[in-house]
Design an enzyme around this catalytic site. Structure first.
Site, mmCIF file in Angstrom:
data_model
loop_
_atom_site.group_PDB
_atom_site.id
_atom_site.type_symbol
_atom_site.label_atom_id
_atom_site.label_comp_id
_atom_site.label_asym_id
_atom_site.label_seq_id
_atom_site.Cartn_x
_atom_site.Cartn_y
_atom_site.Cartn_z
ATOM 1 N N GLN A 115 37.822 30.578 48.843
ATOM 2 C CA GLN A 115 37.715 31.013 47.440
ATOM 3 C C GLN A 115 39.154 31.151 46.954
ATOM 4 O OE1 GLN A 115 35.503 31.555 44.923
ATOM 5 N NE2 GLN A 115 37.231 32.283 43.700
ATOM 6 N N GLN A 171 40.434 30.923 43.557
ATOM 7 C CA GLN A 171 40.759 31.624 42.312
ATOM 8 C C GLN A 171 40.839 33.135 42.571
ATOM 9 O OE1 GLN A 171 37.902 31.417 39.077
ATOM 10 N NE2 GLN A 171 39.492 31.621 37.536
ATOM 11 N N PRO A 201 31.666 36.450 47.635
ATOM 12 C CA PRO A 201 32.017 37.624 46.827
ATOM 13 C C PRO A 201 31.732 37.500 45.329
ATOM 14 C CG PRO A 201 33.997 36.403 47.412
ATOM 15 C CD PRO A 201 32.868 35.752 48.144
ATOM 16 N N GLY A 213 29.351 35.541 41.962
ATOM 17 C CA GLY A 213 28.078 34.909 41.643
ATOM 18 C C GLY A 213 28.218 33.411 41.851
ATOM 19 N N GLY A 214 29.259 32.880 41.255
ATOM 20 C CA GLY A 214 29.497 31.448 41.400
ATOM 21 C C GLY A 214 30.958 31.132 41.211
ATOM 22 N N MET A 215 31.343 29.947 41.659
ATOM 23 C CA MET A 215 32.720 29.483 41.483
ATOM 24 C C MET A 215 32.665 28.003 41.149
ATOM 25 S SD MET A 215 35.921 30.103 41.409
ATOM 26 C CE MET A 215 37.024 28.790 40.915
ATOM 27 N N GLU A 216 33.346 27.654 40.053
ATOM 28 C CA GLU A 216 33.210 26.336 39.457
ATOM 29 C C GLU A 216 34.004 25.234 40.142
ATOM 30 O OE1 GLU A 216 34.708 29.059 38.239
ATOM 31 O OE2 GLU A 216 36.417 28.619 36.968
ATOM 32 N N HIS A 270 26.528 28.540 33.653
ATOM 33 C CA HIS A 270 27.911 29.022 33.546
ATOM 34 C C HIS A 270 28.867 28.145 34.374
ATOM 35 C CE1 HIS A 270 31.001 32.282 33.140
ATOM 36 N NE2 HIS A 270 31.424 31.725 34.268
ATOM 37 N N GLU A 271 28.536 27.960 35.641
ATOM 38 C CA GLU A 271 29.453 27.181 36.489
ATOM 39 C C GLU A 271 29.531 25.728 36.026
ATOM 40 O OE1 GLU A 271 31.261 29.091 37.938
ATOM 41 O OE2 GLU A 271 29.949 30.838 38.133
ATOM 42 N N HIS A 274 31.870 25.326 33.054
ATOM 43 C CA HIS A 274 33.292 25.302 33.421
ATOM 44 C C HIS A 274 33.805 23.871 33.600
ATOM 45 C CE1 HIS A 274 34.824 29.344 33.787
ATOM 46 N NE2 HIS A 274 33.874 29.744 34.625
ATOM 47 N N GLU A 312 36.923 31.743 30.731
ATOM 48 C CA GLU A 312 35.668 32.481 30.884
ATOM 49 C C GLU A 312 34.957 32.754 29.553
ATOM 50 O OE1 GLU A 312 34.353 32.555 33.642
ATOM 51 O OE2 GLU A 312 36.043 32.249 35.007
ATOM 52 N N ASP A 316 43.005 40.133 40.746
ATOM 53 C CA ASP A 316 41.713 40.549 41.312
ATOM 54 C C ASP A 316 41.333 41.967 40.883
ATOM 55 O OD1 ASP A 316 41.445 38.218 42.674
ATOM 56 O OD2 ASP A 316 42.225 39.015 44.569
ATOM 57 N N TYR A 352 35.085 37.450 29.453
ATOM 58 C CA TYR A 352 33.795 36.763 29.359
ATOM 59 C C TYR A 352 33.113 37.050 28.028
ATOM 60 C CZ TYR A 352 34.049 36.011 34.427
ATOM 61 O OH TYR A 352 34.422 35.614 35.673
ATOM 62 N N ARG A 363 28.161 40.205 47.263
ATOM 63 C CA ARG A 363 28.619 39.848 45.906
ATOM 64 C C ARG A 363 29.167 41.102 45.233
ATOM 65 N NH1 ARG A 363 24.761 37.590 41.054
ATOM 66 N NH2 ARG A 363 26.410 37.423 39.492
HETATM 67 N N1 BES Z 1 35.549 31.471 37.898
HETATM 68 C C1 BES Z 1 34.692 32.580 37.953
HETATM 69 C C2 BES Z 1 34.917 33.472 39.134
HETATM 70 C C3 BES Z 1 36.310 34.067 39.192
HETATM 71 C C4 BES Z 1 36.944 34.511 38.046
HETATM 72 C C5 BES Z 1 36.934 34.182 40.406
HETATM 73 C C6 BES Z 1 38.227 35.050 38.138
HETATM 74 C C7 BES Z 1 38.206 34.724 40.500
HETATM 75 C C8 BES Z 1 38.855 35.156 39.363
HETATM 76 C C9 BES Z 1 33.224 32.160 37.911
HETATM 77 O O1 BES Z 1 32.986 31.080 37.082
HETATM 78 C C10 BES Z 1 32.464 33.288 37.307
HETATM 79 O O2 BES Z 1 32.735 33.607 36.183
HETATM 80 N N2 BES Z 1 31.538 33.869 38.037
HETATM 81 C C11 BES Z 1 30.705 34.921 37.536
HETATM 82 C C12 BES Z 1 29.483 34.268 36.946
HETATM 83 C C13 BES Z 1 28.731 35.033 35.962
HETATM 84 C C14 BES Z 1 29.559 35.551 34.823
HETATM 85 C C15 BES Z 1 27.595 34.200 35.416
HETATM 86 C C16 BES Z 1 30.341 35.800 38.706
HETATM 87 O O3 BES Z 1 30.678 35.434 39.838
HETATM 88 O O4 BES Z 1 29.775 36.861 38.523
HETATM 89 ZN ZN ZN Z 2 33.276 31.712 35.036
#
Ligand code: BES
Ligand code: ZN
Length: 636
Positions: A176, A178, A303, A305-308, A332-333, A336, A355, A410, A418, A592
């Protein structure tokens, strides 16, 4: 200055002062939470330099890396990746002699160029930025090869034992990157301003397969050698690798899912609308640039929800609810792929450009695929999440273009980039009209494709486009207020959903004792209505009220991880012990952070913080380093 303007300025000052003071009166309701007490006191006085990446040591204005070639062996026994990273670069400054890279906890063995060993030095490690690696670059050299291995504690990698996977037989690994963790597994220019293409050879134990944010072969021969290429230039935070006992199932022509065998079928079914989402997004916002779009379902310790990750979004299994109620995560992903992966934030200060645009697109995709009701409900729930954070965050952390100097990105994660970002775009949409706004988005994605953009450049672009074309409807000062000020501007859009009107009524009736929980006709409620029902309960409920709800709706047993989360949070805040076995289970099986952190926080604020410590101690070894770091300070 006339008397009138002087008078009104004084009045405004009095108003500002009195609202500031009234916010400081501490009543039982607005007692400061832990978040408030931890507010960061800004000591930065220097103005922020626009476009400067304060989270990277790299010097892309001297040497700019353009291509990466990886050759890595995955060693599960020692929990290390070892091998070489070759970096090709362009010399931007003719006088440059040193290439500076980002690293964290990497052991560098040797650096060569054309077979010749190069001198280098590594600075002492900064607590969250890592260490700068400076390499002497002789004239005419335009690539270096770095021999290295990672640390078993690399912040960007999680190593899972077979017991921590669904299949229980094979180990698993995922990265991971980002925001600034790519540097913990590859020495590179770890800044979203630098884009590179990449190729990789990944050597794994036989029987496992490797997948990357690149071209993947769906059903490769399991010979332990996997080759990848990413021909489009991407920023380092989108480089990703996973290794495990993975299988593939196609969902549509361009979409499919990778997962462990046990959950492959359930995942493919839950996410079967991914292809429709892809087609709908392309129709509105322009062609998909990345060839295939696949999903990788990770173990529950993922950790986020998702990562793009491009071509292959990494997804938590906690959204497989059986009824597609949580699939906005996929929208969402996928979104991105336009906002983030094609048009990228220049620095982490500009994260809202990734975001906020993506959250706006997510709502739009959900509306196109599932209809107006879903759009309305999800927008209202998003607005409530935002309010929650606004009520708890320091003023300077409510700014879209946030000042992150001296801070670990972080630690500043919130719904501001968002939901405030999305609300801003919803306002622009409402002011200029949806069709016009869609045309604007299409041209924005085109104009900045495969580039990085800062908040200030975005404002400049708005000035040339929407602000010029709709000067009667939009103003620069309002736009600056959205991007550079705290809070939400007055008269911002207010998302509404008629599906929630009934819920408000029922909740109110139940709270005053007009009806019993068992009399509530909730047969047809969807997950979003349940969440709205629970999330808007008063902070304090009696044991009798909680018992009544639990008996009527079996909330402690809910299989929906979001509903369970809301219920467990209420249970902790009201010390409803019959839910605690489930709570312990929840905390020790899900990693998560968005789901577990509020629970740990609430627990640690009770006198019985012990329970948090017990769950954390039990789960810690299975959590991702990010989840550990995000919770350990207030739990342990
Ligand atoms: N890119 C992000 C996760 C992220 C953001 C990792 C900043 C590290 C630093 C991913 O697209 C995201 O926004 N995930 C959200 C999804 C949710 C808002 C639908 C999550 O993991 O909760
Ligand atoms: Zn995102």
């Amino acid at each position: 200055m006339t008397i009138k303007t002087l008078f009104s300025s004084v009045l405004i000052l009095i108003l500002i002062f009195s609202t500031a003071c009234s916010k400081n009166i501490i009543t039982e309701e607005n007692k400061p939470s832990v978040a408030t007490e931890q507010r960061v006191i800004k000591t930065n006085v220097e103005p922020i330099q626009v476009g400067v990446d304060y989270h990277s040591f790299a010097n892309p204005d001297v040497f700019r890396v353009t291509h990466l070639t990886l050759d890595l062996e995955v060693n599960f026994t020692d929990k290390v990746l070892q091998g070489t990273a070759k970096l090709d670069f362009a010399k931007v400054d003719k006088l440059g002699t040193e290439l500076v890279l980002d690293t964290r906890d990497l052991s560098i063995k040797k650096i060569t160029a054309n077979g010749q060993t190069l001198d280098y030095k590594l600075t002492p490690q900064d607590s969250f930025l890592g260490a700068a690696l400076s390499i002497n670059i002789p004239n005419e050299v335009n690539s270096v090869t770095i021999e290295y291995h990672t640390s078993p504690l690399a912040s960007g990698i999680q190593w899972l034992t077979p017991a921590q996977t669904a299949g229980k037989k094979q180990p698993f690994l995922f990265t991971q990157a980002q925001a600034i963790h790519a540097r913990s597994f590859i020495p590179l220019q770890d800044s979203p301003q630098v884009r590179m293409t990449y190729e990789a050879i990944i050597r794994t134990p036989k029987d496992l397969i490797a997948v990357m944010s690149a071209s993947n072969e769906p059903d490769p021969e399991r010979d332990g050698i996997y080759e990848f290429s990413m021909p489009q230039p991407i920023p380092s935070y989108l480089i990703a690798l996973a290794v495990g006992d993975l299988h593939f199932k196609a969902m549509g022509q361009r979409t499919g899912v990778y997962a462990e065998k046990g959950i492959l079928q359930a995942a493919a079914q839950e996410f079967e609308d991914t292809e429709s989402m892809l087609i709908a997004t392309e129709e509105k916002f322009g062609p998909y640039s990345w060839d295939r779009y696949d999903l990788l379902i990770l173990p529950p310790s993922f950790p986020f929800g998702g990562m793009e990750n491009p071509r292959l979004s990494f997804i938590t299994p906690t959204v497989i609810a059986g009824d597609k109620s949580l699939v906005s995560l996929i929208a969402h992903e996928l979104a991105h792929s336009w906002s983030g992966n094609t048009v990228t934030n220049a620095t982490w200060r500009d994260l809202w450009l990734n975001e906020g645009f993506t959250t706006y697109l997510t709502y739009r995709i959900m509306q196109m695929v599932y209809g107006d009701n879903r759009y309305a409900m999800e927008s209202v729930l998003g607005r409530q999440d935002l309010q929650n954070d606004l009520d708890n965050l320091a003023a300077e952390d409510q700014i879209l273009a946030i000042d992150l100097r001296g801070r670990d990105p972080d630690e500043v994660f919130s719904s501001i980039p968002y939901e405030k970002g999305a609300l801003f775009l919803q306002e622009l949409e409402q002011k200029v009209g949806r069709d016009n706004f869609d045309r604007f988005l299409l041209s924005y994605f085109n104009e900045f494709a495969f580039q990085s953009i800062s908040s200030d450049e975005f404002v400049e672009y708005l000035e040339k486009t929407l602000l010029k074309d709709y000067s009667d409807k939009l103003s620069l000062s309002r736009i600056n207020e959205w991007i550079f000020q705290s809070g939400i501007p007055n008269n911002a859009p207010v998302p509404q959903s008629t599906a929630f009107t009934e819920i408000d009524k029922v909740r109110a009736d139940w709270l005053v004792g007009k009806i019993k929980a068992s009399e509530i006709d909730s047969q047809d409620w969807v997950v979003h209505q349940w969440l709205y029902f629970l999330n808007n309960m008063p902070e304090k409920l009696s044991q009798q009220q909680l018992t009544e709800l639990d008996l009527a709706f079996k909330l402690t047993q809910s299989h929906n991880n979001e509903i369970a989360h809301s219920w467990l949070l209420m249970s902790v805040k009201n010390w409803y012990q019959p839910a605690f076995q489930r709570l312990h289970n929840y905390l020790t099986t899900i990693g998560r952070n968005k789901l577990v952190k509020p629970l740990y926080k609430a627990l640690s604020e009770t006198v019985e913080g012990k329970m948090a410590r017990k769950a954390f101690a039990q789960a810690k070894d299975s959590y991702h380093p990010l989840t550990v770091k995000a919770n350990e300070d207030f739990v342990e």
